[in-house]
Design a protein around this motif. Structure first.
Motif, PDB file in Angstrom:
ATOM      1  N   ASP A   5      68.682  47.657 -10.066  1.00 19.71           N
ATOM      2  CA  ASP A   5      69.622  46.999  -9.157  1.00 19.71           C
ATOM      3  C   ASP A   5      69.984  47.984  -8.047  1.00 19.71           C
ATOM      4  O   ASP A   5      71.061  48.575  -8.033  1.00 19.71           O
ATOM      5  N   ALA A  55      70.631  47.554  -4.936  1.00 14.82           N
ATOM      6  CA  ALA A  55      71.737  47.159  -4.061  1.00 14.82           C
ATOM      7  C   ALA A  55      73.076  47.644  -4.610  1.00 14.82           C
ATOM      8  O   ALA A  55      73.960  48.028  -3.844  1.00 14.82           O
ATOM      9  N   VAL A  90      69.460  53.091   4.090  1.00 11.07           N
ATOM     10  CA  VAL A  90      68.689  52.689   2.906  1.00 11.07           C
ATOM     11  C   VAL A  90      67.711  53.804   2.539  1.00 11.07           C
ATOM     12  O   VAL A  90      67.644  54.234   1.385  1.00 11.07           O
ATOM     13  N   LEU A 100      66.117  42.987  -1.764  1.00 11.39           N
ATOM     14  CA  LEU A 100      67.081  44.014  -1.390  1.00 11.39           C
ATOM     15  C   LEU A 100      67.788  43.639  -0.090  1.00 11.39           C
ATOM     16  O   LEU A 100      69.008  43.815   0.033  1.00 11.39           O
ATOM     17  N   ASP A 159      70.377  41.079  -0.965  1.00  9.72           N
ATOM     18  CA  ASP A 159      71.468  41.677  -1.730  1.00  9.72           C
ATOM     19  C   ASP A 159      72.380  42.547  -0.865  1.00  9.72           C
ATOM     20  O   ASP A 159      73.575  42.644  -1.115  1.00  9.72           O
ATOM     21  N   LEU A 160      71.797  43.214   0.130  1.00 13.77           N
ATOM     22  CA  LEU A 160      72.581  44.093   1.008  1.00 13.77           C
ATOM     23  C   LEU A 160      73.053  43.390   2.277  1.00 13.77           C
ATOM     24  O   LEU A 160      73.716  44.007   3.105  1.00 13.77           O
ATOM     25  N   ASP A 161      72.667  42.137   2.431  1.00 20.30           N
ATOM     26  CA  ASP A 161      72.992  41.355   3.625  1.00 20.30           C
ATOM     27  C   ASP A 161      72.442  42.035   4.887  1.00 20.30           C
ATOM     28  O   ASP A 161      73.136  42.200   5.885  1.00 20.30           O
ATOM     29  N   VAL A 190      64.973  46.495   5.905  1.00 13.55           N
ATOM     30  CA  VAL A 190      64.579  47.065   4.613  1.00 13.55           C
ATOM     31  C   VAL A 190      63.091  47.401   4.623  1.00 13.55           C
ATOM     32  O   VAL A 190      62.679  48.439   4.103  1.00 13.55           O
TER      33      VAL A 190
END
Length: 140
Positions: A19, A21, A38, A63, A66-68, A74
């Motif tokens: 996980d 994020a 990141v 990802l 999840d990280l918006d 990414v």
């Protein structure tokens, strides 16, 4: 093959990505652009031992969601990590942590993953594996 609660193994590796994020903190107002946060975050997690060599990381899309962040953000981080030899993509199997800054630690992490895999193949559950490793460190 089952590898404990909610896990399966394929080619010796957990098919569930970490996980990532939950481990990264992205500051939208920070001086560094998000792709750099990141990239640097992954390197830092590896360096601290929080992200082990051999660990599967989420897909770019997962990802990013999840990280918006935008998927391209990414993707750029992953491309730079791959170009630096830190992660590797294994086609449909996903992306994995390839190396950290310390070759000895990298080897130790790979050996640890292999050992856990072998114990899981014997049918040993994760709680028992942790107990065994803890006992081994105390008796050595």
């Amino acid at each position: 093959m089952s590898a404990g609660p909610g896990r399966t193994v394929s080619g010796g590796l957990s098919v569930e990505p970490v996980d990532l994020a939950a481990m990264l903190r992205i500051d939208a107002d920070g001086a560094a652009p998000p792709f750099e946060q990141v990239r640097a975050g992954v390197i830092d997690l590896i360096g601290r031992g929080d992200l082990m060599v051999g660990a599967r990381i989420p897909t770019v899309r997962k990802l990013a969601a999840d990280l918006d962040l935008a998927a391209n953000t990414v993707a750029r981080s992953y491309r730079e990590l791959e170009a630096a030899g830190i992660i590797e993509t294994r086609g449909r199997h996903g992306s994995f942590v390839k190396a950290g800054a310390d070759a000895t630690r990298d080897k130790a992490q790979r050996l640890t993953l292999e050992h856990v895999k072998a114990l899981r193949e014997l049918g040993i559950d994760d709680t028992a594996i942790i107990t065994m490793v803890t006992q081994a460190t105390r008796s050595s």
